[in-house]
Design a protein around this motif. Sequence first.
Motif, PDB file in Angstrom:
ATOM      1  N   LYS A  83     -24.751 -38.826  24.240  1.00 44.59           N
ATOM      2  CA  LYS A  83     -23.443 -38.794  23.724  1.00 44.59           C
ATOM      3  C   LYS A  83     -22.314 -38.100  24.236  1.00 44.59           C
ATOM      4  N   SER A 133     -13.190 -29.669  16.935  1.00 45.86           N
ATOM      5  CA  SER A 133     -13.931 -29.194  15.136  1.00 45.86           C
ATOM      6  C   SER A 133     -13.593 -27.602  15.285  1.00 45.86           C
ATOM      7  N   ARG A 140     -21.000 -21.654  15.848  1.00 44.80           N
ATOM      8  CA  ARG A 140     -21.920 -21.265  16.483  1.00 44.80           C
ATOM      9  C   ARG A 140     -21.264 -20.365  17.610  1.00 44.80           C
ATOM     10  N   TYR A 166     -14.272 -25.986  20.801  1.00 42.34           N
ATOM     11  CA  TYR A 166     -14.103 -25.820  19.624  1.00 42.34           C
ATOM     12  C   TYR A 166     -13.173 -24.617  18.881  1.00 42.34           C
ATOM     13  N   TYR A 208     -20.002 -26.862  11.445  1.00 46.02           N
ATOM     14  CA  TYR A 208     -19.070 -27.708  11.976  1.00 46.02           C
ATOM     15  C   TYR A 208     -18.129 -28.460  11.005  1.00 46.02           C
TER      16      TYR A 208
END
Length: 205
Positions: A22, A41, A45, A57, A85
């Motif tokens: 992906k 997002s 982490r 992120y 997330y």
Amino acid sequence: MNDVRAREGILFIVSAPSGAGKTSLCRELIDTFPELRQSVSFATRPIRPGERDGVDYHFVDESVFAAMKEQREFAEWATVHGNLYGTTLKTIEDAAQQGVDLLLDIDFQGAAQLKTSCRQGVFIFILPPDMAELERRLRSRGTDGGGVIERRLATAREEISQAIWYDYLVVNDDFTVASNTLKAIIMAERCRSHRTAQILNSIIT
Ligand code: 5GP
């Protein structure tokens, strides 16, 4: 190419089991359609080498994430491999209002939440050609131990068995074929008459 500014932005949601390819496929889409915006997002982490805060992120700690949840800032959120997330409502609303198409690379749980809350998204699930190939890809990454791989395979099996509600299922056997298929989906969705009806009048007036 359609005039993408003449309509509301489309939400493209892409999910896949780990190892299905992906990330590379989404990167190729962004390279091909520079006007397609990749959603950034929020994630709890740790940042990895080479990643940039605010680009890959928004890296936040769990207390910030919990406060955002409390304030109902997320359109969807999920725990993935032990980390949190989420995609904010603002990210989705801004893109829609600006007429920008938004690409969300999110997990199965988050996609299922969006399917319930905003049915107008385009939901795409990337599949490996078979489980043996998925296992081979996970092992060849060399990043995970045996137990982790077993867990990822079990999760993959579960997700694949439920993926029928996605709008599109794309098998990533050959990368170029899968990538061209995704590009075709994006171009076709942009031409859907319910999104482009306004161009009819602009042509005849
Ligand atoms: P990674 O940490 O390797 O970048 O991503 C791990 C997984 O989290 C991937 O499957 C990715 O699609 C998923 N993910 C990334 N951002 C989001 C998000 O905002 N919401 C959800 N539900 N999953 C996400």
